[in-house]
Design a protein around this motif. Structure first.
Motif, PDB file in Angstrom:
ATOM      1  N   GLY A 120       0.985  -1.122  -0.048  1.00  0.00           N
ATOM      2  CA  GLY A 120       0.105   0.130  -0.003  1.00  0.00           C
ATOM      3  C   GLY A 120       0.714   1.226   0.026  1.00  0.00           C
ATOM      4  O   GLY A 120       0.567   2.311  -0.483  1.00  0.00           O
ATOM      5  N   ALA A 121       2.020   1.145   0.615  1.00  0.00           N
ATOM      6  CA  ALA A 121       2.845   2.485   0.905  1.00  0.00           C
ATOM      7  C   ALA A 121       3.407   2.823  -0.471  1.00  0.00           C
ATOM      8  O   ALA A 121       3.653   3.794  -0.858  1.00  0.00           O
ATOM      9  CB  ALA A 121       3.871   2.045   1.984  1.00  0.00           C
ATOM     10  N   MET A 122       3.685   1.749  -1.248  1.00  0.00           N
ATOM     11  CA  MET A 122       4.448   1.980  -2.614  1.00  0.00           C
ATOM     12  C   MET A 122       3.453   1.910  -3.652  1.00  0.00           C
ATOM     13  O   MET A 122       3.892   1.871  -4.922  1.00  0.00           O
ATOM     14  CB  MET A 122       5.660   0.834  -2.635  1.00  0.00           C
ATOM     15  N   HIS A 123       2.389   1.685  -3.408  1.00  0.00           N
ATOM     16  CA  HIS A 123       1.131   1.543  -4.707  1.00  0.00           C
ATOM     17  C   HIS A 123       1.562   0.340  -5.566  1.00  0.00           C
ATOM     18  O   HIS A 123       1.203   0.678  -6.801  1.00  0.00           O
ATOM     19  CB  HIS A 123       0.991   2.983  -5.359  1.00  0.00           C
ATOM     20  N   ILE A 124       1.964  -0.869  -4.964  1.00  0.00           N
ATOM     21  CA  ILE A 124       2.201  -1.868  -6.009  1.00  0.00           C
ATOM     22  C   ILE A 124       1.307  -2.980  -5.535  1.00  0.00           C
ATOM     23  O   ILE A 124       0.875  -2.949  -4.400  1.00  0.00           O
ATOM     24  CB  ILE A 124       3.765  -2.127  -6.197  1.00  0.00           C
ATOM     25  N   GLN A 125       1.308  -4.121  -6.207  1.00  0.00           N
ATOM     26  CA  GLN A 125       0.733  -5.259  -5.911  1.00  0.00           C
ATOM     27  C   GLN A 125       1.717  -6.587  -5.708  1.00  0.00           C
ATOM     28  O   GLN A 125       2.626  -6.624  -6.633  1.00  0.00           O
ATOM     29  CB  GLN A 125      -0.191  -5.657  -6.886  1.00  0.00           C
TER      30      GLN A 125
ATOM     31  N   PRO B 205      -2.509  -2.930  -8.106  1.00  0.00           N
ATOM     32  CA  PRO B 205      -1.475  -2.687  -9.072  1.00  0.00           C
ATOM     33  C   PRO B 205      -1.841  -1.129  -9.672  1.00  0.00           C
ATOM     34  O   PRO B 205      -1.726  -0.942 -10.921  1.00  0.00           O
ATOM     35  CB  PRO B 205      -1.817  -3.508 -10.366  1.00  0.00           C
ATOM     36  N   ASP B 206      -1.366  -0.197  -9.017  1.00  0.00           N
ATOM     37  CA  ASP B 206      -1.460   1.216  -9.276  1.00  0.00           C
ATOM     38  C   ASP B 206      -0.321   1.373 -10.400  1.00  0.00           C
ATOM     39  O   ASP B 206      -0.583   2.354 -11.022  1.00  0.00           O
ATOM     40  CB  ASP B 206      -1.508   1.872  -7.964  1.00  0.00           C
ATOM     41  N   ARG B 207       0.708   0.752 -10.311  1.00  0.00           N
ATOM     42  CA  ARG B 207       1.909   1.012 -11.035  1.00  0.00           C
ATOM     43  C   ARG B 207       2.443  -0.339 -11.115  1.00  0.00           C
ATOM     44  O   ARG B 207       2.244  -1.218 -10.282  1.00  0.00           O
ATOM     45  CB  ARG B 207       2.638   2.095 -10.490  1.00  0.00           C
ATOM     46  N   PRO B 208       3.347  -0.479 -12.170  1.00  0.00           N
ATOM     47  CA  PRO B 208       4.171  -1.841 -12.317  1.00  0.00           C
ATOM     48  C   PRO B 208       5.148  -1.826 -11.265  1.00  0.00           C
ATOM     49  O   PRO B 208       6.109  -0.893 -10.815  1.00  0.00           O
ATOM     50  CB  PRO B 208       4.673  -2.052 -13.729  1.00  0.00           C
ATOM     51  N   VAL B 209       5.713  -3.229 -10.826  1.00  0.00           N
ATOM     52  CA  VAL B 209       6.866  -3.383  -9.955  1.00  0.00           C
ATOM     53  C   VAL B 209       8.055  -3.033 -10.830  1.00  0.00           C
ATOM     54  O   VAL B 209       7.925  -3.347 -12.119  1.00  0.00           O
ATOM     55  CB  VAL B 209       6.678  -4.605  -9.508  1.00  0.00           C
ATOM     56  N   GLU B 210       9.032  -2.281 -10.120  1.00  0.00           N
ATOM     57  CA  GLU B 210      10.387  -1.860 -10.737  1.00  0.00           C
ATOM     58  C   GLU B 210      11.531  -2.213  -9.993  1.00  0.00           C
ATOM     59  O   GLU B 210      11.273  -2.393  -8.767  1.00  0.00           O
ATOM     60  CB  GLU B 210      10.324  -0.611 -11.290  1.00  0.00           C
TER      61      GLU B 210
ATOM     62  N   GLU C 206      -1.837 -21.525  -5.176  1.00  0.00           N
ATOM     63  CA  GLU C 206      -2.349 -20.240  -5.571  1.00  0.00           C
ATOM     64  C   GLU C 206      -2.647 -19.556  -3.848  1.00  0.00           C
ATOM     65  O   GLU C 206      -3.236 -19.897  -2.887  1.00  0.00           O
ATOM     66  CB  GLU C 206      -3.686 -20.485  -6.012  1.00  0.00           C
ATOM     67  N   LYS C 207      -2.112 -18.344  -4.260  1.00  0.00           N
ATOM     68  CA  LYS C 207      -2.066 -17.229  -2.973  1.00  0.00           C
ATOM     69  C   LYS C 207      -2.815 -16.136  -3.381  1.00  0.00           C
ATOM     70  O   LYS C 207      -2.712 -15.427  -4.489  1.00  0.00           O
ATOM     71  CB  LYS C 207      -0.659 -16.940  -2.693  1.00  0.00           C
ATOM     72  N   PRO C 208      -3.615 -15.412  -2.602  1.00  0.00           N
ATOM     73  CA  PRO C 208      -4.238 -14.130  -2.883  1.00  0.00           C
ATOM     74  C   PRO C 208      -3.343 -12.915  -2.799  1.00  0.00           C
ATOM     75  O   PRO C 208      -2.119 -13.002  -2.411  1.00  0.00           O
ATOM     76  CB  PRO C 208      -5.159 -13.928  -1.800  1.00  0.00           C
ATOM     77  N   THR C 209      -3.552 -11.828  -3.872  1.00  0.00           N
ATOM     78  CA  THR C 209      -2.534 -10.561  -3.866  1.00  0.00           C
ATOM     79  C   THR C 209      -2.632  -9.873  -2.717  1.00  0.00           C
ATOM     80  O   THR C 209      -3.481  -9.848  -1.903  1.00  0.00           O
ATOM     81  CB  THR C 209      -2.879 -10.035  -5.201  1.00  0.00           C
TER      82      THR C 209
END
Length: 322
Positions: free
Chosen positions: A259-264, A284-289, A277-280
């Motif tokens: 949440g702090a970094m706006h990623i999933q 995904p407000d932005r892609p992971v980089e 299978e695991k929940p997220t």
């Protein structure tokens, strides 16, 4: 300042400066050897039935935690008989041994460096040293997520939880926690070998981490503001996704970091060749980089320092009132 509180503070600072250099033998490895030795002994004594393995696992928990705590306490007692300052110096070092802030950063920044060099094979190997999942099939984003997730998750049981136990009961209680946490990491698997034998260690680790995991999530929300991250969204995702994990404790800091970094983060992953299978966690407000690896390490440090201040103030007030 009370000496045990000062010992924790100095041990914390020493961990930030020195970390866990590979050339230096870490005493927690002795706990690992103790667990392995006791496992072999107990498996040879108790029948290989569900009940037998449950009982054997219970003895493993009691013996490992008891021996580790007794040795830590005994060493401090012996040092104190020689000189109070020797005891203090030993407790500083023991507190340093229990914490793992810099080592988390050091090992995951190796992943970052390899990714920046474009060496995916090297990055996969580096991340395999700090995660339990299969890494051979991960692409560069998968490797990055794995590194970010391990920092976020271990912020609790590698830093904040042991720091809390050190504040409460000094080095002996810190080693008690590390013994249980090390058992969970070694035998707390839900597979054919450890489903029953490792159950006592896994369940007791859940109990010990119940409060620390929740404190860690909340403290990380506050620390996000000091890193220029979105503390409001961290709190929102923490409240929404903190139970999106089979463990009652593991998702608290991971959800907060997402949440702090706006990623999933999180989602499906392979372990020992089997897809789980695991929940997220997070959106995904932005892609992971790649840069998310140093970002989450900054969040780790801010959370650790904030926790030291908060726990230290609380202990200081309690000591003053007593």
């Amino acid at each position: 300042m009370e000496l045990s509180l000062l010992a924790v503070i100095l041990g914390f600072v020493l961990d930030l400066i020195v970390g866990d250099p590979h050339w230096l033998y870490h005493p927690i490895r002795l706990v690992g050897h103790l667990i392995s030795g006791l496992e072999k002994l107990l498996r040879s004594i108790f029948p290989k039935t569900e009940q037998g393995e449950l009982i054997a696992g219970g003895f493993l928990l009691v013996l490992t935690a008891g021996i580790t705590t007794a040795v830590a306490w005994g060493l401090l007692l012996a040092a104190g008989l020689v000189h109070p300052y020797l005891r203090f110096a030993l407790e500083v070092i023991m507190c340093y041994w229990v914490l793992a802030t810099k080592s988390l950063k050091t090992e995951t920044m190796k992943v970052y460096d390899a990714l920046k060099e474009g060496d995916l094979k090297k990055a996969r190997f580096a991340v395999s040293m700090v995660v339990g999942r299969d890494t051979e099939v991960l692409d560069d984003i998968g490797v990055t997520k794995a590194a970010v997730e391990t920092v976020a998750e271990n912020a609790s049981d590698g830093v904040i939880a042991p720091l809390l136990f050190l504040m409460i009961g000094g080095a002996p209680l810190g080693f008690f926690y590390k013994a249980v946490n090390t058992m969970d990491s070694m035998v707390g698997y839900k597979n054919d070998k450890y489903l029953y034998f490792g159950r006592a260690a896994a369940k007791f680790d859940d109990v010990l981490n119940y409060i620390p995991a929740r404190l860690s999530g909340m403290l990380m929300c506050g620390a996000a503001a000091f890193c220029g991250m979105d503390s409001k969204n961290a709190w929102r995702i923490y409240r929404r996704d903190r139970y999106n994990h089979s463990s009652p404790n593991s998702a608290h800091t991971e959800a907060t970091a997402a949440g702090a970094m706006h990623i999933q983060l999180a989602g499906n992953a392979y372990y020992f060749g089997k897809l789980y299978e695991k929940p997220t966690l997070g959106d995904p407000d932005r892609p992971v980089e790649y840069e998310d690896i140093p970002r989450v390490n900054r969040l780790l440090y801010a959370t650790a320092i904030l926790s030291l201040v908060v726990f230290g103030l609380v202990k200081g007030i309690v000591l003053w009132l007593i």
